[in-house]
Design a protein around this motif. Structure first.
Motif, PDB file in Angstrom:
ATOM      1  N   SER A 139      -0.665   6.595  -2.433  1.00 58.86           N
ATOM      2  CA  SER A 139      -1.870   6.956  -1.674  1.00 58.86           C
ATOM      3  C   SER A 139      -2.114   8.453  -1.486  1.00 58.86           C
ATOM      4  O   SER A 139      -2.245   8.915  -0.352  1.00 58.86           O
ATOM      5  CB  SER A 139      -1.824   6.276  -0.294  1.00 58.86           C
ATOM      6  OG  SER A 139      -1.513   4.916  -0.440  1.00 58.86           O
ATOM      7  N   HIS A 193      -3.828   3.663  -1.956  1.00 60.33           N
ATOM      8  CA  HIS A 193      -4.982   3.805  -1.060  1.00 60.33           C
ATOM      9  C   HIS A 193      -5.393   5.280  -1.036  1.00 60.33           C
ATOM     10  O   HIS A 193      -4.986   6.051  -0.173  1.00 60.33           O
ATOM     11  CB  HIS A 193      -4.548   3.321   0.329  1.00 60.33           C
ATOM     12  CG  HIS A 193      -5.619   3.260   1.354  1.00 60.33           C
ATOM     13  ND1 HIS A 193      -6.409   2.168   1.537  1.00 60.33           N
ATOM     14  CD2 HIS A 193      -6.017   4.158   2.296  1.00 60.33           C
ATOM     15  CE1 HIS A 193      -7.241   2.380   2.550  1.00 60.33           C
ATOM     16  NE2 HIS A 193      -7.019   3.591   3.015  1.00 60.33           N
ATOM     17  N   GLU A 224      -9.397   1.913   7.903  1.00 62.94           N
ATOM     18  CA  GLU A 224      -8.198   1.067   7.801  1.00 62.94           C
ATOM     19  C   GLU A 224      -8.538  -0.383   8.139  1.00 62.94           C
ATOM     20  O   GLU A 224      -8.111  -1.324   7.456  1.00 62.94           O
ATOM     21  CB  GLU A 224      -7.150   1.591   8.782  1.00 62.94           C
ATOM     22  CG  GLU A 224      -5.748   1.168   8.484  1.00 62.94           C
ATOM     23  CD  GLU A 224      -5.164   1.971   7.328  1.00 62.94           C
ATOM     24  OE1 GLU A 224      -5.239   1.463   6.191  1.00 62.94           O
ATOM     25  OE2 GLU A 224      -4.657   3.067   7.533  1.00 62.94           O
ATOM     26  N   ASP A 276       0.886  -1.167   0.000  1.00 61.96           N
ATOM     27  CA  ASP A 276       0.000   0.000   0.000  1.00 61.96           C
ATOM     28  C   ASP A 276       0.921   1.213   0.000  1.00 61.96           C
ATOM     29  O   ASP A 276       1.625   1.465   0.962  1.00 61.96           O
ATOM     30  CB  ASP A 276      -0.851  -0.117   1.285  1.00 61.96           C
ATOM     31  CG  ASP A 276      -1.776   1.049   1.570  1.00 61.96           C
ATOM     32  OD1 ASP A 276      -1.368   2.208   1.398  1.00 61.96           O
ATOM     33  OD2 ASP A 276      -2.906   0.789   2.031  1.00 61.96           O
ATOM     34  N   GLY A 336      -6.962   8.876  -0.686  1.00 55.38           N
ATOM     35  CA  GLY A 336      -7.768   9.593   0.305  1.00 55.38           C
ATOM     36  C   GLY A 336      -8.915  10.272  -0.421  1.00 55.38           C
ATOM     37  O   GLY A 336      -8.791  11.396  -0.876  1.00 55.38           O
ATOM     38  N   PHE A 390      -0.738   3.354  12.710  1.00 52.81           N
ATOM     39  CA  PHE A 390      -0.588   1.943  12.324  1.00 52.81           C
ATOM     40  C   PHE A 390      -0.365   1.043  13.531  1.00 52.81           C
ATOM     41  O   PHE A 390      -0.837  -0.087  13.564  1.00 52.81           O
ATOM     42  CB  PHE A 390       0.524   1.791  11.288  1.00 52.81           C
ATOM     43  CG  PHE A 390       0.059   2.226   9.913  1.00 52.81           C
ATOM     44  CD1 PHE A 390      -0.854   1.459   9.201  1.00 52.81           C
ATOM     45  CD2 PHE A 390       0.498   3.408   9.349  1.00 52.81           C
ATOM     46  CE1 PHE A 390      -1.316   1.857   7.952  1.00 52.81           C
ATOM     47  CE2 PHE A 390       0.043   3.821   8.098  1.00 52.81           C
ATOM     48  CZ  PHE A 390      -0.864   3.047   7.398  1.00 52.81           C
ATOM     49  N   ASN A 412      -4.102  12.211  -1.758  1.00 54.17           N
ATOM     50  CA  ASN A 412      -5.444  12.637  -1.353  1.00 54.17           C
ATOM     51  C   ASN A 412      -6.115  13.397  -2.494  1.00 54.17           C
ATOM     52  O   ASN A 412      -5.553  14.353  -3.013  1.00 54.17           O
ATOM     53  CB  ASN A 412      -5.347  13.488  -0.100  1.00 54.17           C
ATOM     54  CG  ASN A 412      -4.771  12.689   1.063  1.00 54.17           C
ATOM     55  OD1 ASN A 412      -5.077  11.507   1.220  1.00 54.17           O
ATOM     56  ND2 ASN A 412      -3.912  13.304   1.827  1.00 54.17           N
ATOM     57  N   THR A 432       4.359   4.745   4.443  1.00 58.48           N
ATOM     58  CA  THR A 432       3.999   6.158   4.674  1.00 58.48           C
ATOM     59  C   THR A 432       5.085   6.806   5.533  1.00 58.48           C
ATOM     60  O   THR A 432       5.930   6.109   6.093  1.00 58.48           O
ATOM     61  CB  THR A 432       2.677   6.331   5.458  1.00 58.48           C
ATOM     62  OG1 THR A 432       2.950   6.185   6.860  1.00 58.48           O
ATOM     63  CG2 THR A 432       1.610   5.369   5.025  1.00 58.48           C
ATOM     64  N   HIS A 453       4.756  12.874  -1.266  1.00 63.13           N
ATOM     65  CA  HIS A 453       4.264  11.585  -1.752  1.00 63.13           C
ATOM     66  C   HIS A 453       5.313  10.850  -2.578  1.00 63.13           C
ATOM     67  O   HIS A 453       5.164   9.670  -2.861  1.00 63.13           O
ATOM     68  CB  HIS A 453       3.000  11.777  -2.598  1.00 63.13           C
ATOM     69  CG  HIS A 453       1.804  12.148  -1.784  1.00 63.13           C
ATOM     70  ND1 HIS A 453       1.243  13.385  -1.820  1.00 63.13           N
ATOM     71  CD2 HIS A 453       1.075  11.428  -0.883  1.00 63.13           C
ATOM     72  CE1 HIS A 453       0.218  13.434  -0.982  1.00 63.13           C
ATOM     73  NE2 HIS A 453       0.094  12.257  -0.398  1.00 63.13           N
ATOM     74  N   TYR A 468       2.597  -1.283   4.504  1.00 64.45           N
ATOM     75  CA  TYR A 468       2.151   0.108   4.326  1.00 64.45           C
ATOM     76  C   TYR A 468       3.356   1.025   4.276  1.00 64.45           C
ATOM     77  O   TYR A 468       4.175   1.001   5.187  1.00 64.45           O
ATOM     78  CB  TYR A 468       1.273   0.538   5.500  1.00 64.45           C
ATOM     79  CG  TYR A 468       0.031  -0.299   5.664  1.00 64.45           C
ATOM     80  CD1 TYR A 468       0.070  -1.511   6.361  1.00 64.45           C
ATOM     81  CD2 TYR A 468      -1.178   0.098   5.113  1.00 64.45           C
ATOM     82  CE1 TYR A 468      -1.069  -2.287   6.513  1.00 64.45           C
ATOM     83  CE2 TYR A 468      -2.321  -0.671   5.253  1.00 64.45           C
ATOM     84  CZ  TYR A 468      -2.259  -1.865   5.953  1.00 64.45           C
ATOM     85  OH  TYR A 468      -3.388  -2.632   6.095  1.00 64.45           O
ATOM     86  N   GLN A 497       2.746   8.733  10.653  1.00 63.68           N
ATOM     87  CA  GLN A 497       1.567   7.857  10.809  1.00 63.68           C
ATOM     88  C   GLN A 497       1.863   6.634  11.675  1.00 63.68           C
ATOM     89  O   GLN A 497       1.086   5.682  11.725  1.00 63.68           O
ATOM     90  CB  GLN A 497       1.051   7.418   9.436  1.00 63.68           C
ATOM     91  CG  GLN A 497       0.631   8.604   8.595  1.00 63.68           C
ATOM     92  CD  GLN A 497      -0.351   8.244   7.494  1.00 63.68           C
ATOM     93  OE1 GLN A 497      -1.093   7.278   7.576  1.00 63.68           O
ATOM     94  NE2 GLN A 497      -0.354   9.055   6.447  1.00 63.68           N
ATOM     95  N   TYR A 504     -10.375   7.476  10.372  1.00 66.95           N
ATOM     96  CA  TYR A 504      -9.298   6.876   9.571  1.00 66.95           C
ATOM     97  C   TYR A 504      -9.030   5.419   9.985  1.00 66.95           C
ATOM     98  O   TYR A 504      -8.939   4.529   9.142  1.00 66.95           O
ATOM     99  CB  TYR A 504      -8.046   7.734   9.755  1.00 66.95           C
ATOM    100  CG  TYR A 504      -6.876   7.457   8.844  1.00 66.95           C
ATOM    101  CD1 TYR A 504      -7.053   7.089   7.511  1.00 66.95           C
ATOM    102  CD2 TYR A 504      -5.558   7.593   9.319  1.00 66.95           C
ATOM    103  CE1 TYR A 504      -5.956   6.868   6.677  1.00 66.95           C
ATOM    104  CE2 TYR A 504      -4.467   7.381   8.489  1.00 66.95           C
ATOM    105  CZ  TYR A 504      -4.657   7.020   7.173  1.00 66.95           C
ATOM    106  OH  TYR A 504      -3.573   6.800   6.376  1.00 66.95           O
TER     107      TYR A 504
HETATM  108  N1  ARG Z   1      -3.782   9.182   2.077  1.00 66.96           N
HETATM  109  C1  ARG Z   1      -2.879   9.106   3.187  1.00 66.96           C
HETATM  110  C2  ARG Z   1      -1.979  10.352   3.225  1.00 66.96           C
HETATM  111  O1  ARG Z   1      -1.751  10.995   2.216  1.00 66.96           O
HETATM  112  C3  ARG Z   1      -1.983   7.882   3.158  1.00 66.96           C
HETATM  113  C4  ARG Z   1      -2.700   6.550   3.171  1.00 66.96           C
HETATM  114  C5  ARG Z   1      -1.780   5.419   3.489  1.00 66.96           C
HETATM  115  N2  ARG Z   1      -2.395   4.112   3.431  1.00 66.96           N
HETATM  116  C6  ARG Z   1      -3.252   3.641   4.344  1.00 66.96           C
HETATM  117  N3  ARG Z   1      -3.763   2.438   4.164  1.00 66.96           N
HETATM  118  N4  ARG Z   1      -3.554   4.319   5.415  1.00 66.96           N
HETATM  119  O2  ARG Z   1      -1.473  10.674   4.276  1.00 66.96           O
END
Ligand code: ARG
Length: 565
Positions: free
Chosen positions: A118, A155, A309, A115, A157, A337, A120, A329, A129, A327, A333, A305
């Protein structure tokens, strides 16, 4: 893979000498200094207790036994019981000739879902990103190379409070001309305007909340607008992904999991993982887990969120035969997680869940922002990289024709951006330094790509002078410079395994850099085409094998090569 081959030989020899008790994994390592041979094993020390013997005794018996094998030139005991192995020339040549592909692991049950990227919806992808996109893509390639089935998912947003705001802003301030020309940019602009004007006008947030509720209740006008936002954003992302040579199997957004949330709520309640607290549904953690309580559903019924998830994990588990979910990121975050993984465990869901984090990214001279204070967009970053690469190409190779120059500039520019990220330990912060990353010297993509192109040019020259590689192995590795290169080449498959184990593409990058350096030393000190045929052919073959590894290795980082530059 040479490591596995040698480890098997050591284990087998140990069992022959000491019986079944000795049937344990032998680990070997490349030595740092060729004085100690090529590889070293600490098997004698690690098995001493089980075998009830002293390590030196085990090592010396093993050394005698292993000396009988044809692959070793020399096997010696060193220090408290290390076994040092020097490979025989013929074995080395054979391994370099056909040992480059990794031993594919056979028993990968179930897919690895990665993943990453992702972004937004309704916001342009920015450099933040970039790291997720580039690291995730490289991990995907690495796992596929090792024989795993991989599912790549961005994934998106595409659900949340920003849509209420956007709908209000769209109806009030959209500039249709600008929207036509650059839709995502215009959406971002009116979104920022919304935030600014909200400070003066408290009616705006209220209006946004109302539009959001309408959207969530499937009001047709709002739903149509939302679909439009998703559509235009996806078009822009797809262009970027295309340009970066990045491909996803699925791009389910958070909205996809929305209808699945009530089931999750039910399961959380039934298994007593979550409980009611002040009207909200919450999961509490043990004190030593050091995590904030995780809100699953707010008092007003809204999901969060973490809820989406969990629904996403449940969906994937149902949809695919999954073994692992990864994942990618940034480190911010981390607690999200941690909470989600703990909750999944308490629900009794049994997969490996991994959060691969990375540090921030900045520019050498200042921040990743423009004068107006906006964050630099990924699109602009890429075009700048290509423009700068073009200048370098014009300077280095003015004779190349224009079409080639364009292609080289793209491959080098994008390669440099990806490599600047991937060659660093992902958890450190990355500083973008244009001059450094586009340099043909040092640990850069252009250096590796140039080394590859250099070999292709050597190959063309050989062909022109009638020197053709026959089928089969003509390697004759006689001197130290060649040998050093050969040994580095053999490290490559193992570096891919290690990179997968630690989710660190920089391990592959390091190996490629080592190979390129050793190749260039070889190239600068030993003639190829001027030699008599057997030597010339052997060196040509060693060069071609090097090019193969560089090309495959760079592909694992998502980086392309060109035949001339
Ligand atoms: N859209 C989120 C962002 O830009 C990241 C998502 C990451 N993936 C997930 N399964 N939470 O911060």
């Amino acid at each position: 893979m040479i490591e596995t081959d040698l480890e098997k030989r050591i284990s087998a020899a140990a069992v022959r000498l000491f019986g079944k008790e000795a049937a344990q994994e032998a680990r070997i390592q490349k030595t740092n200094n060729s004085l100690f041979g090529d590889y070293q094993s600490n098997f004698a020390m690690s098995s001493a207790r089980a075998l009830k013997r002293n390590p030196r005794e085990i090592a010396s018996a093993l050394t005698d036994e292993l000396s009988k094998e044809k692959c070793f030139e020399k096997v010696e005991v060193a220090g408290p019981g290390f076994i040092n192995m020097t490979l025989k020339k013929e074995y080395l040549e054979e391994q370099v000739y056909d040992g480059i592909a990794p031993a594919k692991e056979i028993s990968h049950k179930g897919a690895v879902i990665i993943d990453y990227s992702s972004p937004n919806i309704a916001k342009p992808m920015h450099v933040g990103h970039l790291r997720s996109t580039v690291i995730g893509d490289s991990l995907k390639r690495i796992f596929q190379f090792l024989g795993y089935q991989v599912i790549a998912d961005s994934h998106l947003g595409d659900w949340g409070t920003q849509f209420g705001k956007l709908i209000v802003a769209y109806r009030r301030w959209l500039d249709p001309e600008a929207y036509k020309k650059n839709p995502v940019e215009e959406l971002e602009k009116i979104y920022i305007r919304f935030e600014q004007e909200s400070e003066k006008d408290p009616g705006l947030p209220e209006a946004a909340r109302k539009e959001l509720v309408k959207l969530q209740n499937h009001d047709p006008d709002n739903l149509a607008l939302w679909e439009e936002f998703v559509q235009i954003s996806l078009e822009e992302y797809s262009r970027l992904y295309q340009e970066l040579d990045i491909h996803f199997d699925t791009m389910y957004g958070e909205s996809h999991y929305h209808p699945l949330m009530p089931d999750i709520i039910r399961e959380l309640k039934e298994k007593q993982v979550a409980r009611e607290s002040e009207g909200a549904l919450v999961v509490f953690f043990e004190e030593e887990e050091n995590l904030h309580p995780c809100i699953i559903q707010k008092k007003d019924g809204a999901f969060l969120y973490a809820t989406s998830e969990l629904a996403c994990i449940a969906f994937r588990a149902r949809q695919y035969e999954v073994n692992r979910m990864v994942y990618v990121t940034d480190a911010r975050q981390e607690s999200h997680f941690k909470q989600v993984f703990k909750i999944a465990m308490r629900l009794g869901w049994d997969f490996e869940l991994v959060h691969v984090t990375f540090g921030l990214m900045g520019l050498k001279d200042g921040h990743f922002s423009t004068r107006k204070g906006n964050v630099i967009k990924l699109k602009d970053l890429i075009s700048e990289a290509v423009t700068r690469a073009r200048q370098v190409v014009d300077e280095k190779n003015p004779d190349l024709n224009d079409t080639d120059k364009k292609e080289v500039a793209r491959v080098v520019g994008i390669g440099a951006v990806k490599y600047a990220d991937l060659s660093q330990n992902r958890t450190s912060n990355v500083i973008f330094d244009w001059d450094k990353m586009l340099s043909f010297e040092g640990n850069t993509a252009p250096y590796l790509q140039y080394t590859y192109a250099r070999i292709q040019s050597l190959r063309r020259k050989a062909e022109e002078s009638g020197l053709l590689l026959p089928e089969g192995n003509v390697l004759d590795i006689v001197n130290e410079t060649e040998r050093t290169l050969a040994i580095s080449l053999l490290q490559f498959p193992y570096s891919v395994h290690k990179a997968a184990e630690a989710y660190r593409p920089n391990i592959v990058a390091e190996q490629l850099f080592d190979i390129a350096q050793k190749y260039n030393t070889f190239y600068n000190s030993l003639p190829v085409l001027k030699e008599d045929e057997p030597t010339a052919l052997s060196r040509l073959q060693l060069s071609v094998k090097t090019a193969e590894v560089l090309k495959v290795g760079l592909r694992l980082l998502g980086i392309k090569t060109v035949e001339r530059m």
